[in-house]
Design an enzyme around this catalytic site. Structure first.
Site, PDB file in Angstrom:
ATOM      1  N   LYS A 158       1.041  -1.567   0.057  1.00 19.74           N
ATOM      2  CA  LYS A 158      -0.278  -0.038   0.214  1.00 19.74           C
ATOM      3  C   LYS A 158       1.412   1.434   0.324  1.00 19.74           C
ATOM      4  CE  LYS A 158      -4.289   1.227   1.882  1.00 19.74           C
ATOM      5  NZ  LYS A 158      -4.921   0.829   3.604  1.00 19.74           N
TER       6      LYS A 158
HETATM    7  O1  G3P Z   1      -7.826   2.056   5.129  1.00 18.45           O
HETATM    8  C1  G3P Z   1      -8.095   3.026   4.638  1.00 18.45           C
HETATM    9  C2  G3P Z   1      -9.797   4.113   4.772  1.00 18.45           C
HETATM   10  O2  G3P Z   1     -10.519   3.013   5.061  1.00 18.45           O
HETATM   11  C3  G3P Z   1      -9.629   4.307   6.502  1.00 18.45           C
HETATM   12  O3  G3P Z   1     -11.263   4.659   6.720  1.00 18.45           O
HETATM   13  O4  G3P Z   1     -12.406   5.131   7.812  1.00 18.45           O
HETATM   14  O5  G3P Z   1      -9.837   5.733   8.636  1.00 18.45           O
HETATM   15  O6  G3P Z   1     -11.667   7.492   7.218  1.00 18.45           O
HETATM   16  P1  G3P Z   1     -11.363   5.929   7.684  1.00 18.45           P
END
Ligand code: G3P
Length: 222
Positions: A88
């Site tokens: 990633k």
């Molecule tokens: O892995 C990246 C993403 O899914 C992060 O989600 O909820 O932290 O904005 P969030």
């Protein structure tokens, strides 16, 4: 549409795997920190444990470096941990170079922190295997996260890009359904959002009635 779980929590990954609908896992440095996993050795061991639970299914492991050489060095080490590791990489200038490098090496990548269609085009041009637009975080700013999924899906279809759209930062069941409608290839979400899709009051009412009718009809019969 594929379902990935967005967590580094082993118990939740196992639960989603046992549920039978899981296609992969995404993690990020914040999710690893949330599980208290620190230090390169521990992080690597944790990735190996995740990869073992979901054998053969893609597991995104994020690099911490922000320079090309560092990303390549880190990514190559991560790729050796298991066959199902996906590197990633953040959407930054050196990240594009690293995506292109790993594409040439045949190592799968997930380009993360994508917030515009232009960034998604760059990621696809660099040969990213997956691109991660962050729906919830766009919605948090009162912009429209789902519109971005629609735009990327349309552009990739018109241009014939093979990069898969991985809708990330999913916060609820509606995000999942809307992302499916918008043409995403993958959604990655917390276990709670996946399980949230189960719920409907008419299902509960209907099942209670079926069971009550069955009980009534069976009364007195052997
Ligand atoms: O892995 C990246 C993403 O899914 C992060 O989600 O909820 O932290 O904005 P969030």
């Amino acid at each position: 549409m594929k379902f990935f779980i967005d967590t580094a929590n082993l118990a939740q990954i196992q639960e989603a795997e046992d549920f039978g609908i899981l296609d992969g896992v995404t993690t990020n440095p914040s999710l690893m920190a949330k599980e208290g996993i620190t230090g390169v050795k521990n992080v690597h061991e944790h990735y190996k444990a995740i990869c073992k639970i979901v054998e053969g299914k893609p597991v995104s492991a994020e690099v911490i470096s922000t320079d090309f050489k560092g990303m390549v060095k880190e990514g190559e080490k991560l790729a050796k941990l298991a066959d199902n590791i996906v590197i990633k990489i953040p959407m930054i200038k050196d990240g594009i170079k690293a995506l292109s490098y790993f594409y040439k090496k045949g190592i799968p990548t997930n380009c993360t922190l994508v917030f515009s269609a232009g960034q998604a085009i760059l990621a696809a041009k660099a040969g990213a295997t997956m691109v991660s637009p962050f729906i919830g975080r766009i919605d948090d700013t009162t912009w429209d996260g789902m519109k971005l999924i629609e735009d990327i899906a349309e552009i990739y279809a018109i241009q014939g890009f093979e990069t898969e759209i991985l809708a990330a930062s999913i916060r609820n069941g509606k995000h999942i359904v809307d992302a499916a409608m918008a043409g995403t290839d993958i959604v990655t979400c917390p276990l709670s959002s996946i399980m949230g899709l189960l719920n409907h009051p008419l299902t509960d009412i209907g099942l209670a009635k079926f069971l009550a009718d069955h009980k009534k009809a069976s009364k007195g019969k052997k």
